[in-house]
Scaffold this active site. Structure first.
Site, PDB file in Angstrom:
ATOM      1  N   ASP A   1      49.656  32.979  32.266  1.00  0.00           N
ATOM      2  CA  ASP A   1      50.330  34.081  32.954  1.00  0.00           C
ATOM      3  C   ASP A   1      51.150  33.543  34.142  1.00  0.00           C
ATOM      4  O   ASP A   1      52.232  34.037  34.441  1.00  0.00           O
ATOM      5  CB  ASP A   1      49.306  35.104  33.455  1.00  0.00           C
ATOM      6  CG  ASP A   1      48.692  35.890  32.303  1.00  0.00           C
ATOM      7  OD1 ASP A   1      49.412  36.189  31.334  1.00  0.00           O
ATOM      8  OD2 ASP A   1      47.484  36.198  32.367  1.00  0.00           O
ATOM      9  N   GLY A   2      50.599  32.534  34.803  1.00  0.00           N
ATOM     10  CA  GLY A   2      51.307  31.926  35.936  1.00  0.00           C
ATOM     11  C   GLY A   2      52.640  31.312  35.508  1.00  0.00           C
ATOM     12  O   GLY A   2      53.605  31.316  36.285  1.00  0.00           O
TER      13      GLY A   2
ATOM     14  N   ASN B   1      54.029  41.115  39.475  1.00  0.00           N
ATOM     15  CA  ASN B   1      52.621  41.532  39.562  1.00  0.00           C
ATOM     16  C   ASN B   1      52.373  42.405  40.790  1.00  0.00           C
ATOM     17  O   ASN B   1      52.001  43.553  40.680  1.00  0.00           O
ATOM     18  CB  ASN B   1      51.690  40.315  39.685  1.00  0.00           C
ATOM     19  CG  ASN B   1      51.151  39.843  38.349  1.00  0.00           C
ATOM     20  OD1 ASN B   1      51.326  40.509  37.330  1.00  0.00           O
ATOM     21  ND2 ASN B   1      50.502  38.700  38.353  1.00  0.00           N
ATOM     22  N   GLU B   2      52.545  41.790  41.966  1.00  0.00           N
ATOM     23  CA  GLU B   2      52.162  42.505  43.186  1.00  0.00           C
ATOM     24  C   GLU B   2      52.700  41.825  44.431  1.00  0.00           C
ATOM     25  O   GLU B   2      53.122  40.669  44.394  1.00  0.00           O
ATOM     26  CB  GLU B   2      50.635  42.633  43.312  1.00  0.00           C
ATOM     27  CG  GLU B   2      49.874  41.417  43.806  1.00  0.00           C
ATOM     28  CD  GLU B   2      49.675  40.322  42.786  1.00  0.00           C
ATOM     29  OE1 GLU B   2      50.311  39.257  42.945  1.00  0.00           O
ATOM     30  OE2 GLU B   2      48.915  40.493  41.825  1.00  0.00           O
TER      31      GLU B   2
ATOM     32  N   ALA C   1      39.256  44.827  51.251  1.00  0.00           N
ATOM     33  CA  ALA C   1      38.143  44.869  52.204  1.00  0.00           C
ATOM     34  C   ALA C   1      38.452  45.761  53.409  1.00  0.00           C
ATOM     35  O   ALA C   1      38.451  45.294  54.559  1.00  0.00           O
ATOM     36  CB  ALA C   1      37.765  43.443  52.660  1.00  0.00           C
TER      37      ALA C   1
ATOM     38  N   ARG D   1      42.501  49.393  58.595  1.00  0.00           N
ATOM     39  CA  ARG D   1      42.020  48.153  59.204  1.00  0.00           C
ATOM     40  C   ARG D   1      41.173  47.408  58.189  1.00  0.00           C
ATOM     41  O   ARG D   1      40.266  47.976  57.575  1.00  0.00           O
ATOM     42  CB  ARG D   1      41.188  48.447  60.449  1.00  0.00           C
ATOM     43  CG  ARG D   1      40.746  47.165  61.117  1.00  0.00           C
ATOM     44  CD  ARG D   1      40.152  47.408  62.477  1.00  0.00           C
ATOM     45  NE  ARG D   1      39.933  46.122  63.114  1.00  0.00           N
ATOM     46  CZ  ARG D   1      39.703  45.961  64.397  1.00  0.00           C
ATOM     47  NH1 ARG D   1      39.682  46.987  65.208  1.00  0.00           N
ATOM     48  NH2 ARG D   1      39.508  44.780  64.895  1.00  0.00           N
TER      49      ARG D   1
END
Ligand code: NAD
Length: 258
Positions: free
Chosen positions: A44-45, A117-118, A180, A143
Site C-alpha cells: 500500500d505504501g 489516505n489521511e 487519544a 485536547r
C-alpha cells in the site's frame, strides 16, 4: 498506451516489475514522465508513493502486491500473467479515489497539500489544544495527542486503528477522528469520529508554532501556522479495476479471516 512502474525496493518486487515490463514492452510504450497507466509493485505504501509522484499527471493506477495484504492492490504476487493479460485486454472499471485538500495557512502564504489516505496532526510528546470548526461553526476545543482526517480510502488505515468507521471507497466523505483525546470536565470533545460530506470544511486552530503534519507516508514540519483547512478535493485518483475485487471481500480477508 504509455505505462510506468513504481517498485518497492526489494528483490521480489524488482523481479515482478521486470516480468511485467517484459510482458508489456512490445505492445505498450514505457514512459515515466507522462504515463497513462502507473503500475505499482509492492505494498500500500508503494501505491501512496506512486500517487504522490504522479499526482499532477492525468493517469490511471493499478497495483500488484508483493506482501501479504493490500487495500489498494488487486493482484497478488502469483498473478503477474493475469495482470499483464488484463492490461493488454484493456477492459476495466474505474474507481475514483477521493483526495483530501489540506490548506496550511502561514503568516504570508498558504501551502496546499493532497492526501489519499489521511492527514494527521499527531505527536505523542505533549498534548495539543485544537479548536475545531466545521464550516466556521465551532464544534469543540479538543485536547489530546492529535486529530486525523481521512478519506474513504484511508478509512481502513490509521483511521481504523483510531477506532474510526470503515467507509466504502468512492463515496465522497471525509472522517475526523481523535488521537487519544482527553475527556474530563476541563476539556470535552466529541469522543467519536465525525463523518462529513464534500460541502463541509474542517478548520483547525491552535498554538501551531512548531507543527508536524502527516500526509499519507509523508511528514511535513511548519512554523507559525495560523490555521489548517481540510476538505474533500474535487480531484480524485483513477484506480483501475480490471477484475471484480469487492471491498467487503477485502475487508473480510484483511480483518476477519485471511
Ligand atoms: P507503513 O509501512 O508503516 O504502513 C503501515 C500499514 O498501513 C501497512 O500495513 C499498510 O499496508 C497499511 N495501509 C496503508 N494504507 C492503507 C489503506 N488505505 N488501507 C489499509 N491499510 C493501509 O507506512 P506506509 O507504507 O508508508 O503507509 C503510510 C500509511 O500508514 C499512512 O497513510 C497511515 O494510514 C498508515 N499508518 C498506520 C498506523 C496505524 O494504524 N497505527 C500508524 C502509522 C501509519
Amino acid at each position: 498506451m504509455k505505462y510506468t512502474l513504481v517498485v518497492r525496493n526489494d528483490d521480489l518486487s524488482k523481479k515482478l516489475a521486470e516480468d511485467i515490463h517484459h510482458g508489456l514492452k512490445d505492445e505498450l510504450i514505457y514512459d515515466n514522465q507522462k504515463p497513462d497507466l502507473v503500475i505499482s509493485v509492492g505494498g500500500d505504501g508503494t501505491i501512496l508513493e506512486a500517487v504522490h509522484q504522479y499526482m499532477d499527471v492525468d493517469c490511471y493506477y493499478v497495483g500488484i502486491h508483493t506482501g501479504t495484504l493490500g487495500f489498494f492492490t488487486d493482484y497478488q504476487r502469483d498473478e503477474v500473467d493475469e495482470l499483464i493479460h488484463d492490461i493488454k485486454k484493456n477492459e476495466y472499471h474505474c474507481m475514483p479515489r477521493h483526495l483530501l485538500e489540506v490548506k496550511v495557512h502561514l503568516k504570508d502564504e498558504t501551502k496546499t497539500l493532497y492526501a489519499l489516505n489521511e492527514m494527521r496532526l499527531d505527536h505523542g510528546f505533549s498534548t495539543q489544544v485544537i479548536s475545531v470548526y466545521i464550516n466556521d461553526v465551532l464544534l469543540e476545543v479538543f485536547r489530546g495527542n492529535g486529530l486525523c482526517v481521512s478519506t474513504p480510502s484511508g478509512s481502513t488505515a490509521y483511521n481504523k486503528s483510531l477506532g474510526g468507521a470503515l467507509i466504502y471507497p468512492g463515496i465522497p466523505l471525509m472522517q475526523l477522528t481523535e488521537v487519544a483525546g482527553i475527556h474530563h470536565n476541563a476539556y470535552r470533545s466529541l469522543g467519536s469520529s465525525l463523518i462529513l460530506d464534500d460541502r463541509q470544511t474542517i478548520k483547525l486552530k491552535g498554538d501551531f508554532k512548531d507543527l508536524w503534519l502527516g500526509i499519507d507516508h509523508l511528514q511535513y514540519s511548519f512554523q507559525d501556522v495560523e490555521s489548517i483547512e481540510v476538505h474533500l478535493s474535487k480531484r480524485a485518483m483513477k484506480f483501475i479495476e480490471y477484475k471484480e475485487m469487492s471491498f467487503i471481500k477485502r475487508v473480510r480477508r484483511a480483518y476477519i479471516h485471511s
